[in-house]
Design a protein around this motif. Structure first.
Motif, short mmCIF file in Angstrom:
data_model
loop_
_atom_site.label_atom_id
_atom_site.label_comp_id
_atom_site.label_asym_id
_atom_site.label_seq_id
_atom_site.Cartn_x
_atom_site.Cartn_y
_atom_site.Cartn_z
N HIS A 18 121.90 95.94 86.07
CA HIS A 18 120.76 96.23 87.05
C HIS A 18 120.16 97.54 86.52
O HIS A 18 118.93 97.44 86.41
CB HIS A 18 121.26 96.28 88.30
N ALA A 19 120.79 98.50 86.46
CA ALA A 19 120.46 99.85 85.88
C ALA A 19 121.27 100.52 85.16
O ALA A 19 122.52 100.11 85.06
CB ALA A 19 120.03 100.62 87.18
N TYR A 20 121.10 101.65 84.70
CA TYR A 20 121.96 102.77 84.12
C TYR A 20 121.83 104.24 84.97
O TYR A 20 120.62 104.37 85.38
CB TYR A 20 121.75 103.04 82.78
N GLU A 21 123.30 104.60 84.97
CA GLU A 21 122.93 106.13 85.67
C GLU A 21 122.70 107.06 84.46
O GLU A 21 123.89 106.95 83.70
CB GLU A 21 123.99 106.50 86.81
N GLN A 55 113.91 103.46 75.77
CA GLN A 55 114.21 102.01 75.75
C GLN A 55 115.57 102.36 74.82
O GLN A 55 116.59 101.32 74.90
CB GLN A 55 113.35 101.22 74.94
N GLU A 56 115.82 103.22 73.94
CA GLU A 56 116.87 103.49 73.26
C GLU A 56 118.11 103.58 74.26
O GLU A 56 119.54 103.15 73.97
CB GLU A 56 116.87 104.56 72.31
N ILE A 57 117.71 104.30 75.31
CA ILE A 57 119.13 104.63 76.33
C ILE A 57 119.23 103.50 77.39
O ILE A 57 120.26 103.02 77.86
CB ILE A 57 118.54 105.99 77.15
N SER A 58 117.92 103.05 77.74
CA SER A 58 117.93 102.13 78.96
C SER A 58 117.91 100.60 78.88
O SER A 58 118.46 99.90 79.80
CB SER A 58 116.66 102.54 79.92
N ALA A 59 117.91 100.27 77.76
CA ALA A 59 117.77 98.78 77.34
C ALA A 59 116.82 98.10 78.24
O ALA A 59 117.03 96.95 78.91
CB ALA A 59 119.05 98.22 77.47
N TYR A 60 115.78 98.91 78.69
CA TYR A 60 114.44 98.29 79.47
C TYR A 60 115.12 98.18 80.96
O TYR A 60 114.55 97.29 81.63
CB TYR A 60 114.25 97.04 78.88
N ARG A 61 115.92 98.83 81.33
CA ARG A 61 116.50 98.61 82.82
C ARG A 61 115.98 100.27 83.43
O ARG A 61 115.91 101.32 82.85
CB ARG A 61 117.90 98.60 82.75
N PRO A 62 116.20 100.25 84.71
CA PRO A 62 115.50 101.24 85.46
C PRO A 62 116.88 102.45 85.05
O PRO A 62 118.06 102.18 84.95
CB PRO A 62 115.75 101.13 87.13
N CYS A 63 116.51 103.83 85.04
CA CYS A 63 117.31 104.87 85.05
C CYS A 63 117.76 105.68 86.53
O CYS A 63 116.61 106.26 86.86
CB CYS A 63 117.13 105.75 83.99
N PHE A 64 118.94 105.69 86.91
CA PHE A 64 119.12 106.52 88.06
C PHE A 64 119.40 107.88 87.65
O PHE A 64 120.34 108.16 86.49
CB PHE A 64 120.42 106.15 88.70
N VAL A 65 118.87 108.85 87.86
CA VAL A 65 118.67 110.28 87.70
C VAL A 65 118.89 111.28 88.73
O VAL A 65 118.38 111.07 89.85
CB VAL A 65 117.41 110.67 86.73
N GLN A 82 107.47 105.64 87.45
CA GLN A 82 108.12 105.05 89.01
C GLN A 82 109.00 103.77 88.30
O GLN A 82 109.91 103.47 89.03
CB GLN A 82 107.32 104.92 89.95
N SER A 83 108.61 103.09 87.44
CA SER A 83 109.26 102.00 87.03
C SER A 83 110.34 102.16 86.21
O SER A 83 111.13 101.11 85.90
CB SER A 83 108.14 101.02 85.97
N GLN A 84 110.44 103.17 85.69
CA GLN A 84 111.76 103.62 84.98
C GLN A 84 112.81 104.52 85.46
O GLN A 84 113.78 104.62 84.69
CB GLN A 84 111.26 104.15 83.36
N ILE A 85 112.61 105.16 86.42
CA ILE A 85 113.53 106.12 87.06
C ILE A 85 113.52 105.61 88.40
O ILE A 85 112.95 105.33 89.15
CB ILE A 85 113.26 107.46 86.90
N VAL A 86 115.09 105.85 89.10
CA VAL A 86 115.54 105.84 90.48
C VAL A 86 115.62 107.20 91.05
O VAL A 86 116.51 107.90 90.06
CB VAL A 86 116.48 104.86 90.69
N VAL A 87 115.01 107.49 91.67
CA VAL A 87 115.30 109.17 92.17
C VAL A 87 116.54 109.12 93.08
O VAL A 87 116.67 108.71 94.25
CB VAL A 87 113.86 109.64 93.28
N GLU A 88 117.65 109.68 92.38
CA GLU A 88 118.81 109.96 93.11
C GLU A 88 119.11 111.27 93.88
O GLU A 88 119.09 112.28 93.19
CB GLU A 88 119.97 109.75 91.96
N VAL A 89 119.14 111.03 95.00
CA VAL A 89 118.99 112.42 95.94
C VAL A 89 120.54 113.01 95.80
O VAL A 89 121.40 112.34 96.46
CB VAL A 89 118.64 112.19 97.07
N LEU A 90 120.89 114.06 95.56
CA LEU A 90 122.26 114.47 95.38
C LEU A 90 122.79 114.82 96.82
O LEU A 90 122.06 114.96 98.00
CB LEU A 90 122.20 115.97 94.66
N GLU A 91 124.08 114.61 96.89
CA GLU A 91 124.58 114.87 98.12
C GLU A 91 124.28 116.05 99.11
O GLU A 91 124.66 115.95 100.36
CB GLU A 91 125.98 114.37 98.20
#
Length: 401
Positions: A18-21, A55-65, A82-91
């Motif tokens: 689905h994605a990569y972090e 694309q070298e990193i994500s293989a065309y998948r969203p990236c959790f950051v 917005q199509s390439q990152i997921v905004v991961e809100v730290l705890e």
């Protein structure tokens, strides 16, 4: 200054990628424990989006950051697609009016918001309302706490992501509890280890693999294998025209491809195709993972202070999950393959120099900086060179999968 990153796959309930972090692994001369979350995130983003082809990193998948409170409040995510990152809100981000306003704007702009290492607190309700995904560490969180949290979240329209899923049993338990995304290396485990015989189709592939890696294969034999199989021909041409090779002119025929690659690389390519066929019923990420391991091990062999056969190290990485692909024991798999004693010792006994080479990509996969640093020092490879090799290996794998 070079910044080093790692990535971890996030799979869906069907075990599809689905994605990569993306994870910060530090910079030369810097200690990870002294790096702020702001610096870590900005380093990842600048490395991936500003100095690398994403694309070298994500293989065309969203990236959790990961994003800290300060970076969210300053709306840094809007600097990236917005199509390439997921905004991961730290705890540790607090649901202040400024944070909630920023998340609301991000949500309206089409960004996906995930809450990291989530532990329920009533004050987080406004933030939960704006979230799309909630991540829960299933290893660090007690089972009764998870169940209580899921009950509290049931009234919200959020998707659940289970972190630290390391076994198939954990995957199955989490999926039954309602999790739809899974982060961890459960898919590397053999699902069955007591099958006495391989199915005929897989047995023939193993036999073909043995012939290809043997010393008797010829260009003529390899040409026949490729030219009579349309799918293999397509994959070969696709691979040679991928970003990994940066070719100005496209390779259009099998003969051109063979002339370009030569016997050694052509043999290797057919090995890769066979491996992908062996894993056809497995998560696609499994094949990508062994391709990264194979190329990474090879590049480490070329950079280390030991006199190593880098081609053997490539095979080592490529075969590192054959037991999982074939759902049998590694011992049984290797009985039918003409590999060296050093490869066998590494894969079966986890001993010898080759075992250390294989532990490096595994440490990178798990973002284990302590282990990777110690191993690289032992092999005589600096972190800067290893991290560059890791990126090359990812680009190589993306060209094949």
């Amino acid at each position: 200054m070079d910044q080093f990153i790692a990535r971890q796959p996030i799979l869906n309930i069907h075990k599809k990628l689905h994605a990569y972090e993306l994870l910060y692994r530090g910079a030369k001369h810097y200690s990870l424990d002294k790096v702020s979350s702001d610096r870590a995130t900005t380093s990842v983003l600048s490395s991936v989006f500003l100095t690398r082809d994403i694309q070298e990193i994500s293989a065309y998948r969203p990236c959790f950051v990961n994003f800290s409170q300060n970076l969210i409040e300053t709306m840094l995510p809007t600097s990236f697609p917005q199509s390439q990152i997921v905004v991961e809100v730290l705890e540790d981000v607090q649901p202040t009016p400024k944070v909630l306003a920023a998340c609301n704007r991000l949500r309206r702009s089409g960004y996906t918001i995930a809450l990291d290492d989530f532990i329920y607190d009533r004050k987080l309700e406004p933030l939960i309302e704006l979230a799309d995904i909630i991540k829960i560490d299933i290893r660090m969180t007690p089972l009764d706490t998870i169940i209580r949290t899921l009950n509290l979240l049931s009234r919200h329209k959020v998707k659940l992501l289970a972190e630290k899923v390391e076994t198939l049993q954990e995957f199955e338990k989490a999926s039954k509890m309602g999790f739809v995304y899974f982060q961890g290396y459960f898919f590397c485990e053999p699902e069955q280890v007591h099958i006495k015989e391989l199915p005929a189709n897989k047995a023939s592939l193993v036999a073909l693999l043995a012939e290809v890696i043997g010393k008797k294969t010829t260009l003529e034999k390899l040409y026949k294998i490729i030219s009579t199989d349309l799918a293999v021909t397509y994959k070969l041409l696709k691979f040679l025209n991928s970003a990994y090779f940066y070719r100005l002119e496209k390779v259009k025929t099998v003969k051109h491809a063979i002339a370009y690659l030569g016997a050694k690389e052509l043999t290797r390519f057919i090995m890769l195709i066979i491996i992908s066929e062996l894993a056809v019923e497995k998560p696609g990420e499994l094949v990508r993972l062994v391709l990264v391991r194979a190329k990474f091990c090879e590049l480490l062999g070329k950079s280390c202070s030991y006199a190593c056969d880098s081609s053997e190290l490539f095979v080592l990485g490529l075969f590192s999950l054959l037991d999982t692909m074939l759902e049998t024991s590694m011992k049984k798999v290797l009985e039918n393959l003409p590999v060296s004693s050093m490869i066998k010792d590494a894969l079966l006994l986890k001993t010898g120099l080759y075992a250390d080479f294989l532990r490096v990509p595994i440490a990178f996969e798990k973002n284990d900086d302590t282990v990777s640093t110690a191993l690289l020092a032992k092999l005589g490879v600096n972190m800067e060179k290893a991290s560059e090799s890791y990126l090359v290996a990812m680009r190589y794998a993306n060209g094949l999968v």
